[in-house]
Design an enzyme around this catalytic site. Sequence first.
Site, PDB file in Angstrom:
ATOM      1  N   HIS A  71      -5.055  33.830 -12.990  1.00  0.00           N
ATOM      2  CA  HIS A  71      -6.461  33.212 -12.577  1.00  0.00           C
ATOM      3  C   HIS A  71      -7.316  32.545 -13.530  1.00  0.00           C
ATOM      4  O   HIS A  71      -7.291  33.080 -14.801  1.00  0.00           O
ATOM      5  CB  HIS A  71      -7.350  34.651 -11.963  1.00  0.00           C
ATOM      6  N   LEU A 108      -0.624   2.450  -4.567  1.00  0.00           N
ATOM      7  CA  LEU A 108      -1.930   3.463  -4.522  1.00  0.00           C
ATOM      8  C   LEU A 108      -2.136   4.061  -6.155  1.00  0.00           C
ATOM      9  O   LEU A 108      -3.176   4.334  -6.465  1.00  0.00           O
ATOM     10  CB  LEU A 108      -1.768   4.550  -3.580  1.00  0.00           C
ATOM     11  N   GLY A 144       0.996  -1.107   0.057  1.00  0.00           N
ATOM     12  CA  GLY A 144       0.081   0.009  -0.058  1.00  0.00           C
ATOM     13  C   GLY A 144       0.832   1.299   0.073  1.00  0.00           C
ATOM     14  O   GLY A 144       0.389   2.209   0.462  1.00  0.00           O
TER      15      GLY A 144
END
Length: 449
Positions: free
Chosen positions: A432, A172, A167
């Site tokens: 942005h 993962l 794991g």
Amino acid sequence: MKTIKNIIIGFGKGGKTLAKFLAQRGEQVLMVEKSNQMYGGACINIACLPSKRLIIEAAHNTSFEDAIDGKNVMTAQLRKKNYEMLASEDNITVVDGVAHFTSNHTIEVQTTSGSTLDYKGERIFINTGAKPQIPDITGLKNNPFVITSTEAMNQSKLPRELVIIGGGYIGLEFANMFTNFGSHVTILDRHEKILPNEDDDIAEMIIQNLTDNGIKFEVGANIKQISRQDEQAVITLTNNNQHETTLFADKILIATGRQPETASLDLQNADIKVDNHGAIIVDDHLHTSVPNVWAIGDVKGGSQFTYISLDDFRIIKDELAGNGTRHVSDRSIVPTSVFIEPPLAQVGLTEKEAQKQGQDYLLFKMSAAAIPKAKVLKDTRGMLKVLVDPATNLILGATLYVQEAQEIINMIALAMRAKIPYQVLRDQIYTHPTISEAFNDLFKEPVKK
């Protein structure tokens, strides 16, 4: 026996870059690579690029078969480009075969065509990488249902039931990818906690998100044996309460780490020292215990990243053609990324590590849900955590579990290396919407610990 100025064993990132550099300086180079399917090294053939390609394809709902086909086309193109990059140089000879040391500066190459070639190198650079580490479990060896990370990316059929042993980060990543492709994934880990070295708040969030995505976890798993029933593997395991569980799988993926690839080198014929894990021992300039023999990349142990191998090249280049001031010990600030969803990226200290070391710190913490770009990306999961030294205002470390973390972690790492106070990131004008503009809000006020 032919004498060559430079012998490089292994076509990985550091080795191939060094070969090109030396050849363009007018020096003769022999590049020995055990397989014509590994030109360019592990990163482009079986690791970084193909795995990330499949992770992205899975997230975009591409079928597994189409994703594998596309990945194969990409790796073939990259392999060809890397081979031609070296083979086109008049000063480079590429030989396909396995190199064995016969003395400190001589090797024997068993070529893929069946011949044996002997060489003496004035300089030798070992760049053989690492291989999957296989645990000692009854029924695991020579089991047709067992695959490593390499075979996992070359399956012709998507496994419906997939069990992953391990794991850690590799486990993962593959769990997340195969789940998105449509597999039912169970992770078995012998530890009581998944991601035990991570901060608890980050680890718990990651596990919850992966669980919500359909991944099952069996922690404290002691695998007794693996057997076969019809066309499936049977895994028998117990937990710490000695409760026995039986799992069935179409495939079992081993993700228990990688170990240096030194066994085939016959280093016992030379004075090249290795540690208890088989990693070649090097000094701060990557010298082995034999003069004019260096080790590059994963074969020397430590962090196994292609960008570390590239930096190894820079250290050697600086020694051979610079002022020799670059050192392995200079690499105290190295960012890392784990390509789960959202990605996890880190550099420097975690909060857990800072507490263990008794390091005083300011903690800046922010939910990903507060970032406009996360809403645009339709994934507001995750968290940003940054530790700052209150005495200097310099960043001690960061853990970013958020979309595009693998990109913006480099900004944090650069600030750390350049010793830029956190306020500069706080007051920077960002485009942005972007994830990076979260630094404007993240660094407003530290949270109470």
